[in-house]
Design an enzyme around this catalytic site. Structure first.
Site, PDB file in Angstrom:
ATOM      1  N   ARG A 238       0.821  -1.215   0.000  1.00  0.00           N
ATOM      2  CA  ARG A 238       0.000   0.000   0.000  1.00  0.00           C
ATOM      3  C   ARG A 238       0.857   1.268   0.000  1.00  0.00           C
ATOM      4  NH1 ARG A 238      -2.157   0.162   6.208  1.00  0.00           N
ATOM      5  NH2 ARG A 238      -0.067   0.083   6.997  1.00  0.00           N
TER       6      ARG A 238
ATOM      7  N   LYS B 205       4.803 -16.445   9.011  1.00  0.00           N
ATOM      8  CA  LYS B 205       4.511 -16.366  10.423  1.00  0.00           C
ATOM      9  C   LYS B 205       4.532 -14.908  10.895  1.00  0.00           C
ATOM     10  CE  LYS B 205       8.064 -17.266  13.419  1.00  0.00           C
ATOM     11  NZ  LYS B 205       9.005 -16.144  13.585  1.00  0.00           N
TER      12      LYS B 205
ATOM     13  N   ASP C 167       8.192 -21.960   7.281  1.00  0.00           N
ATOM     14  CA  ASP C 167       9.074 -21.865   8.428  1.00  0.00           C
ATOM     15  C   ASP C 167      10.464 -21.906   7.805  1.00  0.00           C
ATOM     16  OD1 ASP C 167      10.943 -22.547  10.432  1.00  0.00           O
ATOM     17  OD2 ASP C 167       9.328 -23.313  11.686  1.00  0.00           O
ATOM     18  N   HIS C 168      11.120 -20.752   7.764  1.00  0.00           N
ATOM     19  CA  HIS C 168      12.325 -20.688   6.926  1.00  0.00           C
ATOM     20  C   HIS C 168      13.436 -21.613   7.432  1.00  0.00           C
ATOM     21  CE1 HIS C 168      13.621 -17.682   9.898  1.00  0.00           C
ATOM     22  NE2 HIS C 168      14.847 -17.894   9.493  1.00  0.00           N
TER      23      HIS C 168
ATOM     24  N   LYS D 127      16.691 -24.474   5.397  1.00  0.00           N
ATOM     25  CA  LYS D 127      18.146 -24.482   5.599  1.00  0.00           C
ATOM     26  C   LYS D 127      18.694 -25.859   5.209  1.00  0.00           C
ATOM     27  CE  LYS D 127      17.924 -20.995   9.240  1.00  0.00           C
ATOM     28  NZ  LYS D 127      18.622 -19.781   8.869  1.00  0.00           N
TER      29      LYS D 127
ATOM     30  N   GLU E 245      20.939 -15.960  19.192  1.00  0.00           N
ATOM     31  CA  GLU E 245      21.136 -14.773  18.354  1.00  0.00           C
ATOM     32  C   GLU E 245      21.894 -13.731  19.149  1.00  0.00           C
ATOM     33  OE1 GLU E 245      17.736 -13.881  15.497  1.00  0.00           O
ATOM     34  OE2 GLU E 245      16.711 -14.538  17.306  1.00  0.00           O
TER      35      GLU E 245
ATOM     36  N   ASP F 154       7.781 -16.616  19.006  1.00  0.00           N
ATOM     37  CA  ASP F 154       8.581 -16.231  17.846  1.00  0.00           C
ATOM     38  C   ASP F 154       9.497 -17.364  17.369  1.00  0.00           C
ATOM     39  OD1 ASP F 154       9.524 -14.343  15.946  1.00  0.00           O
ATOM     40  OD2 ASP F 154      11.287 -13.928  17.182  1.00  0.00           O
TER      41      ASP F 154
ATOM     42  N   HIS G 239      10.196 -22.712  14.852  1.00  0.00           N
ATOM     43  CA  HIS G 239      11.522 -23.193  14.440  1.00  0.00           C
ATOM     44  C   HIS G 239      12.039 -24.341  15.330  1.00  0.00           C
ATOM     45  CE1 HIS G 239      11.279 -19.731  11.986  1.00  0.00           C
ATOM     46  NE2 HIS G 239      11.756 -18.852  12.844  1.00  0.00           N
TER      47      HIS G 239
ATOM     48  N   LYS H  77      17.748 -13.862  22.463  1.00  0.00           N
ATOM     49  CA  LYS H  77      18.364 -12.716  21.775  1.00  0.00           C
ATOM     50  C   LYS H  77      19.416 -12.126  22.705  1.00  0.00           C
ATOM     51  CE  LYS H  77      14.695 -11.717  18.600  1.00  0.00           C
ATOM     52  NZ  LYS H  77      15.168 -12.227  17.308  1.00  0.00           N
TER      53      LYS H  77
HETATM   54  C1  BG6 Z   1      12.428 -15.243  12.665  1.00  0.00           C
HETATM   55  C2  BG6 Z   1      12.158 -14.528  13.960  1.00  0.00           C
HETATM   56  O1  BG6 Z   1      11.429 -16.182  12.403  1.00  0.00           O
HETATM   57  O2  BG6 Z   1      13.686 -15.915  12.747  1.00  0.00           O
HETATM   58  C3  BG6 Z   1      13.282 -13.558  14.295  1.00  0.00           C
HETATM   59  O3  BG6 Z   1      10.937 -13.807  13.853  1.00  0.00           O
HETATM   60  C4  BG6 Z   1      14.616 -14.260  14.264  1.00  0.00           C
HETATM   61  O4  BG6 Z   1      13.074 -12.958  15.571  1.00  0.00           O
HETATM   62  C5  BG6 Z   1      14.789 -15.046  12.962  1.00  0.00           C
HETATM   63  O5  BG6 Z   1      15.631 -13.266  14.371  1.00  0.00           O
HETATM   64  C6  BG6 Z   1      16.041 -15.901  12.994  1.00  0.00           C
HETATM   65  O6  BG6 Z   1      16.272 -16.441  11.722  1.00  0.00           O
HETATM   66  P1  BG6 Z   1      17.747 -16.798  11.217  1.00  0.00           P
HETATM   67  O7  BG6 Z   1      17.545 -17.527   9.944  1.00  0.00           O
HETATM   68  O8  BG6 Z   1      18.459 -15.478  11.061  1.00  0.00           O
HETATM   69  O9  BG6 Z   1      18.358 -17.621  12.297  1.00  0.00           O
END
Ligand code: BG6
Length: 493
Positions: free
Chosen positions: A50, A149, A178-179, A183, A217, A236, A241, A341
């Protein structure tokens, strides 16, 4: 997961197309696919948002982000210029039905074999977008919808999203991303377990003492205070994950690489997770929140001092959980999950500890003072490897042992530059129509069902999360979670 053929043409439509995720991760991922020759020529990407941007202004934005987020080793000016030709921009307020007409016009003008709508928007827009796409006749048998998500805030809100999307798109058109599943190391874990007979007899309670899954992280919450303070680390990272990684470690061998064969096995794991009573939550979980500290050699503020965080927020930025799986293979084996984090480094790994020998005959290594058991380390990031630690005799005339490792380093073995994000594979799979690495509705639901008692118990507990200094490994209580089981935290390699 077997490779389906790539369609001869595709359109990928990103809703939220000028947003952070698309410009920082998804367009760079598509660039990598393009650079590696994985996209057909008739493949186009339409970013819909938008924001009132001209096409040129959008391309400038995409350009700027790409230069920043694509690793220098992968950046090629000429390739990017070619890739840019695939991109287009359309301003749409997704809540306004009449604004879908130009989208329809663009998509119908040059129809593609497959159209993928990727909803990188707030979830409250999912139903509206799906409804309007359907009303415009854009939801055909070759249309898919990818949902980013967070998929809900709890079980009820997740089910409401499912029901909304379900009214318009069939489950076999829905790709919950779910990325982490994109991997390479996660797929390699499948290869290791089900492509080799070696580990299968050992992959069970008789031989495995415990499993530790960590996603650490070093970053804080960045500019995502609004989202993060409502979510917290459990929603999160754990609900999705970490539980997905646990499923890949614990699942039974699937009968084939078929999407549902894999997802059926993952679902069984989620259904076998021992549910938490209130007392279990107090005993088997630790939540933490970072305070000011030092990260990357620089002083950093605490969570409560981050912009836009409400005073006294109890949102957790660290979680440790001792989970258990009630089935024949895993009964009694603790699965420790850790995420946080502002920890000392960025690291994601799965560590499988095998039982120690029943009767030690060798002198213990003098340095460690204890005979740590053999372990298998599957490192997901920042580097990718699978490493098996065993004991060998130290050179010389003693019989003292020393840990040595058998190493599979993917970068060295395969001599190709590997991208670690996870989105490349998943975007290609969504275009191909392969759902194996996407989360099915029942898995999503079961994962929420398991985390919900933790959410509820924490919400009702006025104590709030335990503080930890930024740049440290979280509250000390998380170590006690292991130590009281007589288990040490897996440290370093
Ligand atoms: C995301 C979370 O799904 O995954 C983030 O919302 C997080 O908070 C991230 O930082 C971590 O992904 P990766 O691939 O950088 O480990």
């Amino acid at each position: 997961m077997s490779q389906l053929p790539f369609p001869e043409s595709f359109k990928l439509v990103f809703f939220g197309g000028a947003g952070d995720l698309v410009t920082r991760k998804l367009l760079p991922a598509m660039y990598q696919c393009h650079k590696n020759g994985l996209l057909v020529e008739a493949g186009h990407i339409l970013c819909v948002d938008r924001q009132d941007l001209s096409e040129d202004a959008f391309l400038e934005l995409a350009d700027e982000k790409a230069r920043h987020f694509i690793p220098a080793a992968d950046w090629d000016e000429a390739v990017w210029a070619e890739f840019r030709k695939r991109l287009a921009y359309l301003r749409i307020d997704a809540t306004q039905p009449e604004q879908y007409a130009p989208l329809k016009e663009r998509l119908k003008k040059a129809p593609a074999a497959v159209t993928v709508f990727y909803l990188s928007t707030a979830p409250f827009l999912f139903a509206t977008i799906c409804a309007h796409l359907t009303r415009q006749g854009l939801n055909g048998p070759n249309s898919r919808v990818v949902l980013e998500k967070p998929l809900g805030h709890d079980l009820a809100s997740s089910n409401a999203i499912t029901a909304d999307v379900d009214r318009y798109f069939h489950e076999n058109q829905v790709y919950r991303i779910d990325h982490y599943l994109g991997k390479e190391s996660v797929q390699n874990l499948m290869a290791l377990r089900f492509g080799n007979a070696l580990f299968e007899p050992l992959w069970r309670r008789m031989w495995i003492r415990d499993v530790q899954i960590t996603i650490a992280e070093d970053v804080g919450i960045g500019t995502r205070a609004g989202f993060y303070d409502k979510a917290g680390a459990l929603r999160d990272m754990v609900q999705n994950h970490l539980l997905q990684l646990l499923c890949f470690v614990a699942m039974e061998p699937p009968a084939s690489l078929d999407s549902n064969a894999i997802r059926n096995e993952k679902l069984k794991v989620l259904e076998s997770l021992v549910p938490f009573s209130e007392a279990d939550v107090h005993e088997k979980t630790v939540r933490g929140q970072y305070r000011a500290g030092v990260s990357g050699g620089k002083p950093v503020p605490g969570y409560l001092e981050e912009n836009d965080i409400p005073p006294g927020s109890h949102t957790e930025t660290f979680v440790a959980i001792k989970a258990e799986i009630a089935n024949w293979r895993w009964a009694g084996v603790p699965f420790y999950l850790f995420t946080g984090k502002r920890l000392p480094e960025r690291l994601a790994e799965i560590v499988i500890h095998f039982h120690d020998v029943p009767h030690p005959i060798f002198p213990l290594p003098s340095k460690s003072g204890s005979c740590a058991p053999a372990k298998l380390v599957i490192r997901l990031q920042p580097d990718e490897f699978i490493r098996l630690y065993l004991y060998a005799k130290q050179p010389g005339d003693s019989m003292e042992l020393q840990p040595v490792s058998l190493d599979l380093n993917f970068a060295e073995q395969f001599k190709v530059r590997r991208t670690e994000g996870g989105y490349e594979r998943l975007l290609l799979d969504a275009i191909r129509g392969n759902q194996a690495l996407f989360v099915r509705q029942d898995e999503q639901e079961q994962a929420w069902r398991w985390v919900e008692p933790i959410l509820n118990t924490w919400a009702a507990d006025p104590k709030g999360p335990e503080p930890y200094a930024a740049g440290t490994w979280g509250p000390a209580a998380s170590l006690h979670l292991l130590e009281r089981d007589g288990i040490g935290w897996h440290e370093g390699n």
